[in-house]
Motif scaffolding. Structure first.
Motif, mmCIF file in Angstrom:
data_model
loop_
_atom_site.group_PDB
_atom_site.id
_atom_site.type_symbol
_atom_site.label_atom_id
_atom_site.label_comp_id
_atom_site.label_asym_id
_atom_site.label_seq_id
_atom_site.Cartn_x
_atom_site.Cartn_y
_atom_site.Cartn_z
ATOM 1 N N LEU A 216 58.129 30.174 46.116
ATOM 2 C CA LEU A 216 56.728 30.299 46.516
ATOM 3 C C LEU A 216 56.111 31.577 45.974
ATOM 4 O O LEU A 216 56.709 32.658 46.048
ATOM 5 N N TYR A 217 54.911 31.437 45.435
ATOM 6 C CA TYR A 217 54.116 32.576 44.979
ATOM 7 C C TYR A 217 53.113 32.906 46.089
ATOM 8 O O TYR A 217 52.399 32.021 46.576
ATOM 9 N N PHE A 218 53.042 34.162 46.509
ATOM 10 C CA PHE A 218 52.154 34.560 47.595
ATOM 11 C C PHE A 218 50.981 35.386 47.079
ATOM 12 O O PHE A 218 51.159 36.327 46.303
ATOM 13 N N GLY A 219 49.791 35.006 47.515
ATOM 14 C CA GLY A 219 48.587 35.764 47.182
ATOM 15 C C GLY A 219 47.699 35.871 48.403
ATOM 16 O O GLY A 219 47.808 35.079 49.337
ATOM 17 N N ARG A 220 46.819 36.856 48.399
ATOM 18 C CA ARG A 220 45.828 36.947 49.465
ATOM 19 C C ARG A 220 44.575 37.585 48.897
ATOM 20 O O ARG A 220 44.633 38.360 47.934
ATOM 21 N N ARG A 221 43.450 37.244 49.483
ATOM 22 C CA ARG A 221 42.183 37.742 48.948
ATOM 23 C C ARG A 221 41.177 37.943 50.066
ATOM 24 O O ARG A 221 40.990 37.066 50.915
ATOM 25 N N GLU A 222 40.555 39.100 50.084
ATOM 26 C CA GLU A 222 39.517 39.373 51.060
ATOM 27 C C GLU A 222 38.227 38.694 50.627
ATOM 28 O O GLU A 222 37.816 38.800 49.465
ATOM 29 N N VAL A 223 37.587 37.984 51.544
ATOM 30 C CA VAL A 223 36.339 37.289 51.251
ATOM 31 C C VAL A 223 35.270 37.754 52.231
ATOM 32 O O VAL A 223 35.582 38.278 53.305
ATOM 33 N N HIS A 224 34.014 37.530 51.858
ATOM 34 C CA HIS A 224 32.922 38.092 52.642
ATOM 35 C C HIS A 224 31.901 37.053 53.094
ATOM 36 O O HIS A 224 30.941 37.405 53.787
ATOM 37 N N SER A 225 32.084 35.795 52.719
ATOM 38 C CA SER A 225 31.134 34.771 53.143
ATOM 39 C C SER A 225 31.777 33.390 53.052
ATOM 40 O O SER A 225 32.774 33.192 52.354
ATOM 41 N N LYS A 226 31.178 32.450 53.761
ATOM 42 C CA LYS A 226 31.667 31.076 53.718
ATOM 43 C C LYS A 226 31.463 30.486 52.318
ATOM 44 O O LYS A 226 32.298 29.721 51.827
ATOM 45 N N THR A 227 30.362 30.854 51.666
ATOM 46 C CA THR A 227 30.111 30.359 50.308
ATOM 47 C C THR A 227 31.218 30.800 49.358
ATOM 48 O O THR A 227 31.680 30.023 48.513
ATOM 49 N N GLU A 228 31.653 32.051 49.506
ATOM 50 C CA GLU A 228 32.726 32.546 48.654
ATOM 51 C C GLU A 228 34.015 31.762 48.908
ATOM 52 O O GLU A 228 34.723 31.406 47.969
ATOM 53 N N LEU A 344 46.104 33.238 50.985
ATOM 54 C CA LEU A 344 45.462 33.526 52.260
ATOM 55 C C LEU A 344 44.102 34.160 52.013
ATOM 56 O O LEU A 344 44.003 35.201 51.355
ATOM 57 N N LEU A 345 43.050 33.523 52.507
ATOM 58 C CA LEU A 345 41.696 34.085 52.449
ATOM 59 C C LEU A 345 41.403 34.728 53.801
ATOM 60 O O LEU A 345 41.586 34.091 54.841
ATOM 61 N N TRP A 346 40.944 35.957 53.788
ATOM 62 C CA TRP A 346 40.730 36.652 55.061
ATOM 63 C C TRP A 346 39.511 37.556 54.982
ATOM 64 O O TRP A 346 39.087 37.979 53.909
ATOM 65 N N GLY A 347 38.925 37.834 56.125
ATOM 66 C CA GLY A 347 37.792 38.744 56.228
ATOM 67 C C GLY A 347 38.065 39.769 57.310
ATOM 68 O O GLY A 347 38.711 39.469 58.316
ATOM 69 N N ARG A 348 37.553 40.976 57.130
ATOM 70 C CA ARG A 348 37.841 42.049 58.083
ATOM 71 C C ARG A 348 37.288 41.749 59.476
ATOM 72 O O ARG A 348 37.866 42.164 60.488
ATOM 73 N N HIS A 349 36.191 41.036 59.544
ATOM 74 C CA HIS A 349 35.626 40.721 60.856
ATOM 75 C C HIS A 349 36.562 39.860 61.683
ATOM 76 O O HIS A 349 36.495 39.855 62.925
ATOM 77 N N GLU A 387 47.402 42.023 59.930
ATOM 78 C CA GLU A 387 46.474 42.891 59.202
ATOM 79 C C GLU A 387 47.211 43.702 58.146
ATOM 80 O O GLU A 387 46.716 43.911 57.038
ATOM 81 N N GLY A 388 48.429 44.136 58.491
ATOM 82 C CA GLY A 388 49.228 44.875 57.527
ATOM 83 C C GLY A 388 49.558 44.046 56.306
ATOM 84 O O GLY A 388 49.537 44.550 55.176
ATOM 85 N N TYR A 389 49.844 42.753 56.503
ATOM 86 C CA TYR A 389 50.122 41.863 55.373
ATOM 87 C C TYR A 389 48.892 41.751 54.474
ATOM 88 O O TYR A 389 49.002 41.751 53.241
ATOM 89 N N CYS A 390 47.722 41.658 55.081
ATOM 90 C CA CYS A 390 46.501 41.492 54.298
ATOM 91 C C CYS A 390 46.135 42.751 53.516
ATOM 92 O O CYS A 390 45.496 42.648 52.466
ATOM 93 N N THR A 391 46.510 43.909 54.013
ATOM 94 C CA THR A 391 46.022 45.146 53.411
ATOM 95 C C THR A 391 47.087 45.964 52.690
ATOM 96 O O THR A 391 46.747 46.946 52.025
ATOM 97 N N THR A 392 48.356 45.585 52.789
ATOM 98 C CA THR A 392 49.378 46.391 52.134
ATOM 99 C C THR A 392 49.250 46.315 50.613
ATOM 100 O O THR A 392 48.827 45.300 50.060
ATOM 101 N N SER A 393 49.612 47.406 49.956
ATOM 102 C CA SER A 393 49.686 47.372 48.500
ATOM 103 C C SER A 393 51.113 47.136 48.036
ATOM 104 O O SER A 393 51.383 47.096 46.838
#
Length: 562
Positions: A216-228, A344-349, A387-393
């Motif tokens: 499995l390849y794992f990726g995650r991306r911060e998004v800011h709107s439903k359109t995105e 994983l698509l995620w938003g800070r809110h 949250e750590g998974y979403c933001t770790t480098s």
């Protein structure tokens, strides 16, 4: 049977019933323990073949020519239905009882089980507390009680079901104690201990197979709107026509909405959730299983107990409540062992909303205030880990493995966005070189991958490729100084979002009502983008200068315990 005899019999049965020549992983260890009358705790990831571990023992000979029963406790009706159909196809008689089973239907099943015409019986945990079922269970010899989704017995876990706590008492009321085997796909060390304690397992064999899914390849991306979100998912699905994919959403309404977006774009997709008409649910599920439907947009109601080995990608359109939940959902990709991708698509809110929900309702199923507080604390810790998974480098795979108590073999796996340099959290020239080197090139060759592959359109690449959002030393120093000043002045901390607003000099109530406008450093970065300030905070979190405190607040690490 002697150990050697058990092994030989199990291999013959596997070949006769399923056509396989050998077991996978530690399946044989579990089966041998069960047939040797020893309790078991088996933590085996999705696709590792947990169900076979209790299906094979059901085929063993009984006493006086009457086979003993294997009773399977599971909260999943889909698993009941699918496994009974699967077992019947392999010549193993099985049945399930659920809320819509009539009294006559139950009576027929009980009679068949007493006569040895049913080898496995699937029931929900709440069935054990009914007098009619208890009388039946006391009238038949039960060889094995298999507890599926055993993490539900842990009272401070996210999936706690009070009825699971009654399983141990049910076993105590049986005339002969059966072997008890607990199965789960994901459990931290604390949850494992809770399972053993709450099910009162007797000296169980503990089987922990690796949580690593190297295909499995794992990726995650911060998004800011439903359109995105819509654009990302639509683009990817269009670029991978003919591949089986699952999109997990956090609400029933969203599954229907997103499925329509995908269908409008020409994608062969349907929605799936628990409130659908039962016949329609079965039709959609069967279409996905037989390959006539490419993409299913679902809530978490879909996938548990469903055997679809060739899912090539899974996208989470929203934040899972924990890494356990995410691991289970992402793990439905690539069960055939071939390369697959998880995004994983995620938003800070979402984290702020999740913490608010935890404060309002965590532990509400528990009676004691002390237990409710433990449940609340555990839920906040799971949220922080997510949250750590979403933001770790750092390496995403290594982060997940450590969460489940497993030390990764390598510091960098090479098959996640962080390790390939595709993550927006990578900073500086090194990340830019990694981006240029890896653009359009996957560690899996032509297989689905996320990040900066050629099948992303240029608009999406420009939206996500914020590698340039790096923090210089002045920004890092200013952010750290302000966070330290907050703690010195107020002995507390705040979320990253509120800190960013304060550094911008915001006059919003969220900033001024808590006095941040009176702290030295307020408004000191008015012209620095929020993305760059957040990158500075992430850098300080990654190097240990800052740490996450309760409720997502950011604190200086050296004063965390003050």
């Amino acid at each position: 049977m002697r150990m050697a005899d058990i092994t030989a019999w199990a291999l013959r049965t596997l070949k006769q019933r399923y056509g396989y020549d050998s077991f996978r992983g530690r399946q044989l260890d579990v089966i041998t323990a069960i047939l040797g009358h020893r309790d078991v705790l088996a933590v085996m990831p999705t696709g590792a073949g947990k169900s076979l571990c209790y299906q094979i023992p059901a085929c063993a000979p009984g006493r006086n020519g009457v086979p003993a029963l294997v009773l399977v406790i599971t909260p999943l009706r889909a698993l009941m239905r699918d496994q009974v159909a699967h077992l019947t196809g392999h010549g193993i008689p099985a049945a399930f009882i659920y809320s819509e089973t009539t009294e006559d239907g139950r009576r027929e099943i009980y009679t068949a089980a007493r006569e040895g015409r049913i080898r496995l019986l699937y029931v929900a945990p709440e069935r054990l507390s009914t007098q009619g079922f208890l009388r039946f269970a006391q009238s038949v010899r039960i060889r094995l009680l298999a507890v599926d989704e055993a993490h539900c017995v842990f009272q401070w876990g996210q999936d706690f079901r009070p009825d699971y706590l009654g399983i141990a008492s049910f076993v105590d009321r049986l005339p002969e104690r059966p072997v008890v085997a607990a199965f789960t796909a994901s459990a931290t060390p604390d949850v494992r201990d809770g399972i053993v304690r709450n099910l009162r397992l007797h000296d169980p064999l503990r089987v922990m197979t690796s949580f690593d899914r190297p295909n499995l390849y794992f990726g995650r991306r911060e998004v800011h709107s439903k359109t995105e979100r819509d654009d990302i998912i639509t683009t990817y699905a269009l670029s991978h026509r003919g591949e089986s994919g699952i999109v997990y959403c956090t609400s029933r309404a969203r599954t229907e909405e997103l499925a329509e977006v995908l269908k409008t774009a020409g994608i062969n997709a349907e929605h799936f959730h628990a409130r659908m008409d039962e016949r329609l649910k079965i039709d959609v599920q069967n279409a996905f299983l037989d390959g006539s439907l490419d993409v299913i947009v679902a809530t978490t109601a879909f996938g548990m107990g469903v055997d679809k080995p060739d899912v090539r990608w899974v996208i989470n359109d929203g934040l899972p409540s924990s890494l356990e939940e995410y691991y289970q959902e992402a793990g439905r990709a690539g069960r055939d062992g071939k390369p697959a991708s998880c995004l994983l698509l995620w938003g800070r809110h979402e984290f702020e909303f999740r913490r608010q929900c935890i404060e309002e309702s965590a532990g509400s199923a528990l009676d004691a205030q002390q237990d409710r507080e433990k449940a609340r604390k555990a839920a906040l810790e799971r949220c922080s880990a997510m949250e750590g998974y979403c933001t770790t480098s750092g390496c995403l795979r290594a982060y997940m493995l450590r969460y489940f108590g497993e030390e990764p073999l390598e510091k960098r796996c090479g098959t996640c966005d962080s390790c390939t340099g595709r993550s927006s959290l990578h900073r500086g020239a090194g990340a830019k070189r990694a981006y240029r080197k890896s653009k359009g090139i996957s560690s899996f060759g032509a297989v689905s991958t996320y990040g900066y592959a050629d099948d992303w359109n240029t608009a999406n690449i420009s939206d996500t490729a914020d590698i340039s959002d790096t923090a210089d030393k002045a920004t890092v120093d200013a952010a750290l100084a302000f966070i330290r000043n907050i703690h010195d002045a107020q002995s507390t901390g705040y979320s990253a979002a509120r800190i960013v607003n304060a550094l911008h000099g915001s006059h919003s109530a969220a900033v001024t009502d808590c006095g941040l406008d009176a702290v030295a450093g307020y408004g000191s970065l008015p012209d620095t983008s929020g993305a760059v300030i957040r990158a500075a905070i992430r850098q300080l979190l990654d190097d240990g200068t800052l740490t996450h405190g309760p409720h997502g607040m950011v604190l200086p690490a050296d004063v965390e315990d003050d």
